[in-house]
Motif scaffolding. Structure first.
Motif, PDB file in Angstrom:
ATOM      1  N   UNK A   1       0.846  -1.207   0.000  1.00 13.79           N
ATOM      2  CA  UNK A   1       0.000   0.000   0.000  1.00 13.79           C
ATOM      3  C   UNK A   1       0.878   1.252   0.000  1.00 13.79           C
ATOM      4  N   UNK A   2       0.463   2.250  -0.813  1.00 13.75           N
ATOM      5  CA  UNK A   2       1.207   3.512  -0.889  1.00 13.75           C
ATOM      6  C   UNK A   2       1.088   4.267   0.448  1.00 13.75           C
ATOM      7  N   UNK A   3       2.184   4.839   0.864  1.00 14.40           N
ATOM      8  CA  UNK A   3       2.212   5.535   2.172  1.00 14.40           C
ATOM      9  C   UNK A   3       2.554   7.018   1.972  1.00 14.40           C
ATOM     10  N   UNK A   4       1.891   7.884   2.721  1.00 12.00           N
ATOM     11  CA  UNK A   4       2.113   9.336   2.608  1.00 12.00           C
ATOM     12  C   UNK A   4       2.899   9.886   3.806  1.00 12.00           C
ATOM     13  N   UNK A   5       3.774   9.114   4.392  1.00  7.95           N
ATOM     14  CA  UNK A   5       4.595   9.579   5.517  1.00  7.95           C
ATOM     15  C   UNK A   5       4.097   9.107   6.860  1.00  7.95           C
ATOM     16  N   UNK A   6       3.035   8.245   6.901  1.00  6.70           N
ATOM     17  CA  UNK A   6       2.524   7.752   8.178  1.00  6.70           C
ATOM     18  C   UNK A   6       3.476   6.723   8.775  1.00  6.70           C
ATOM     19  N   UNK A   7       3.453   6.576  10.099  1.00  3.65           N
ATOM     20  CA  UNK A   7       4.327   5.616  10.783  1.00  3.65           C
ATOM     21  C   UNK A   7       3.764   4.209  10.750  1.00  3.65           C
ATOM     22  N   UNK A   8       2.448   4.067  10.455  1.00  4.81           N
ATOM     23  CA  UNK A   8       1.815   2.741  10.356  1.00  4.81           C
ATOM     24  C   UNK A   8       1.051   2.668   9.032  1.00  4.81           C
ATOM     25  N   UNK A   9       0.998   1.452   8.409  1.00  3.90           N
ATOM     26  CA  UNK A   9       0.324   1.268   7.124  1.00  3.90           C
ATOM     27  C   UNK A   9      -1.175   1.436   7.313  1.00  3.90           C
ATOM     28  N   UNK A  10      -1.804   2.328   6.502  1.00  2.62           N
ATOM     29  CA  UNK A  10      -3.243   2.554   6.640  1.00  2.62           C
ATOM     30  C   UNK A  10      -4.073   1.336   6.182  1.00  2.62           C
ATOM     31  N   UNK A  11      -3.431   0.327   5.471  1.00  2.00           N
ATOM     32  CA  UNK A  11      -4.179  -0.802   4.946  1.00  2.00           C
ATOM     33  C   UNK A  11      -4.086  -2.011   5.877  1.00  2.00           C
ATOM     34  N   UNK A  12      -2.848  -2.394   6.236  1.00  2.00           N
ATOM     35  CA  UNK A  12      -2.696  -3.587   7.068  1.00  2.00           C
ATOM     36  C   UNK A  12      -2.203  -3.314   8.476  1.00  2.00           C
ATOM     37  N   UNK A  13      -1.838  -2.087   8.776  1.00  2.00           N
ATOM     38  CA  UNK A  13      -1.410  -1.742  10.115  1.00  2.00           C
ATOM     39  C   UNK A  13       0.032  -2.018  10.413  1.00  2.00           C
ATOM     40  N   UNK A  14       0.811  -2.405   9.402  1.00  2.00           N
ATOM     41  CA  UNK A  14       2.229  -2.705   9.594  1.00  2.00           C
ATOM     42  C   UNK A  14       2.963  -1.445  10.079  1.00  2.00           C
ATOM     43  N   UNK A  15       3.865  -1.595  11.122  1.00  2.00           N
ATOM     44  CA  UNK A  15       4.676  -0.487  11.611  1.00  2.00           C
ATOM     45  C   UNK A  15       5.740  -0.185  10.572  1.00  2.00           C
ATOM     46  N   UNK A  16       5.805   1.078  10.147  1.00  2.00           N
ATOM     47  CA  UNK A  16       6.684   1.465   9.049  1.00  2.00           C
ATOM     48  C   UNK A  16       7.959   2.164   9.572  1.00  2.00           C
ATOM     49  N   UNK A  17       7.920   2.755  10.771  1.00  2.00           N
ATOM     50  CA  UNK A  17       9.080   3.473  11.312  1.00  2.00           C
ATOM     51  C   UNK A  17       9.474   2.839  12.626  1.00  2.00           C
ATOM     52  N   UNK A  18      10.760   2.467  12.758  1.00  2.00           N
ATOM     53  CA  UNK A  18      11.226   1.833  13.997  1.00  2.00           C
ATOM     54  C   UNK A  18      11.626   2.863  15.023  1.00  2.00           C
TER      55      UNK A  18
END
Length: 333
Positions: free
Chosen positions: A316-333
Motif C-alpha cells: 500500500x502507498x504511504x504518505x509519511x505515516x508511521x503505520x500502514x493505513x491498509x494492514x497496520x504494519x509499523x513502518x518506522x522503527x
C-alpha cells in the motif's frame, strides 16, 4: 508723673488710625478731671507711667478716665484730680489686627549644592502674617523709645534675615533642588518657627509664613518645564534622549550654574535610559531561552528515520505515516 495747671486734654484717643500702623503713643497733653478715653474697634489702650504698664483696656467704647480708668491703674489708683491739676501719663494705642505682608528676595540666593560648585541661584516670594502678642516686650524693646511703629519696620527687619533662613531650610537634607515647590509648606513652617524666635522678645508673633513660588534661572526653568510637558505625553524615553543631546548642544552658551545643572539632569536621565535598556535586554534573553526549549520539544529528533513510501507487507502507498493505513504494519522503527 507730674502735675501742671495748663494745657489739659479732654479726650484721649487715636484719631489718625492707620491700617498699617502697629502702635501709636499718645504723649501730647495731660489728662484733667472729666477727660474721656475713646477706644475704637481693633484697638487696645495701654496706660504707662515711667515706662511701666499701669493698665490695659481692651473693650471698645468711651470711658470717663477719673471714674472708670484711674481706679484700675496699678500705682495711680489713689490719685485724685484737683481743680487746677492734671495727670501726666503715656497712653499706647495698639492695633490688634493680624497683619499680612508680602515678601520677595531682591537678589538670587545661591543655595549650596554638591553637584553645583557655585550654588543654585534661586529667588522666592510669598506672604507672612504677624500680630502683637506681648505688650511688655513691645514696650521694653520698641515702644519705650519710639512714638509709632508701622508694618514696613517689621518687614525690613524680617527681610534682613530672610535670605539666611531660606538658605537654611532649602538646604535641608532630602530636598529636591528641581522641585522645591513640593516642599514649600515644610520650608515655610521652618522659617516661621525661626522668625518667632527672633521677634518674640519684641512682643511680636509670626502667625503664618507662606512660600508662594520658587524661581530658577531661565535656562534651568525651561529644562524643568520641557521635561514636565513631555513627561505627560508619548514616548518619554525617546524624549529623554533628545533632551540630553539638546542640553549638551546648548551648554556652551549658558552660564556655569545652568551648565552644571544640565549635566546633572543629563546624567540622571542617561542612567535611567541605561537601566531601562538593561531591563529590555534581560526580558529578551528570557524569551529566547523559553522559545529554544519549546522548539527542541516539538521538532523531530535528528536520529528519526523517514517512513517508506510503500508498505513492505502489503504494498500500500504511504504518505509519511508511521503505520500502514491498509494492514497496520509499523513502518518506522
Amino acid at each position: 508723673m507730674g502735675f501742671f495747671g495748663n494745657q489739659f486734654s479732654d479726650v484721649v484717643e487715636w484719631e489718625e488710625f492707620r491700617e498699617d500702623q502697629i502702635f501709636w503713643k499718645w504723649t501730647n497733653n495731660e489728662v484733667k478731671k472729666g477727660s474721656k478715653l475713646i477706644i475704637r474697634p481693633g484697638q487696645d489702650a495701654v496706660f504707662m507711667n515711667n515706662g511701666k504698664i499701669e493698665g490695659i483696656f481692651e473693650e471698645e467704647g468711651e470711658y470717663d478716665i477719673e471714674s472708670q480708668i484711674v481706679p484700675f491703674l496699678s500705682t495711680l489708683k489713689g490719685f485724685r484730680f484737683g481743680f487746677n491739676s492734671g495727670m501726666r501719663v503715656e497712653v499706647l494705642f495698639v492695633n490688634t489686627k493680624e497683619f499680612t505682608v508680602r515678601w520677595g528676595t531682591q537678589n538670587p540666593i545661591n543655595i549650596p549644592s554638591p553637584q553645583l560648585p557655585g550654588g543654585m541661584p534661586i529667588r522666592a516670594n510669598g506672604t507672612f502674617q504677624f500680630t502683637v502678642s506681648d505688650y511688655i516686650g513691645l514696650i521694653d524693646k520698641i515702644a519705650g523709645v519710639r512714638d509709632s511703629y508701622i508694618v514696613d519696620d517689621v518687614k525690613i527687619r524680617i527681610t534682613a534675615i530672610l535670605d539666611q533662613l531660606l538658605m537654611r531650610w532649602i538646604s535641608k537634607e532630602g530636598k529636591d533642588m528641581f522641585n522645591l515647590q513640593a516642599n514649600a509648606h515644610e520650608i515655610g513652617q521652618g522659617i516661621q518657627d525661626d522668625l518667632n524666635m527672633q521677634l518674640m522678645e519684641d512682643g511680636l508673633k509670626v502667625t503664618g509664613f507662606q512660600v508662594m513660588s520658587f524661581n530658577y534661572p531661565k535656562e534651568i526653568q525651561d529644562m524643568i518645564n520641557k521635561s514636565a510637558s513631555h513627561g505627560m505625553v508619548g514616548d518619554v524615553a525617546k524624549y529623554q534622549q533628545i533632551s540630553v543631546a539638546d542640553a549638551m548642544g546648548k551648554s556652551s552658551g549658558s552660564n556655569a550654574a545652568s551648565d552644571m545643572a544640565g549635566m546633572m539632569m543629563g546624567m540622571n536621565i542617561a542612567k535611567e535610559m541605561m537601566d531601562g535598556q538593561k531591563e529590555q535586554e534581560s526580558g529578551k534573553q528570557q524569551n529566547t531561552a523559553g522559545t529554544g526549549s519549546m522548539d527542541s520539544a516539538t521538532q523531530p529528533g535528528a536520529n528519526d528515520k523517514p517512513a517508506p513510501k510503500f508498505c513492505p507487507n502489503c504494498g500500500q502507498k504511504n504518505e509519511g505515516a508511521k503505520f500502514c493505513p491498509n494492514c497496520g504494519q509499523k513502518l518506522v522503527s
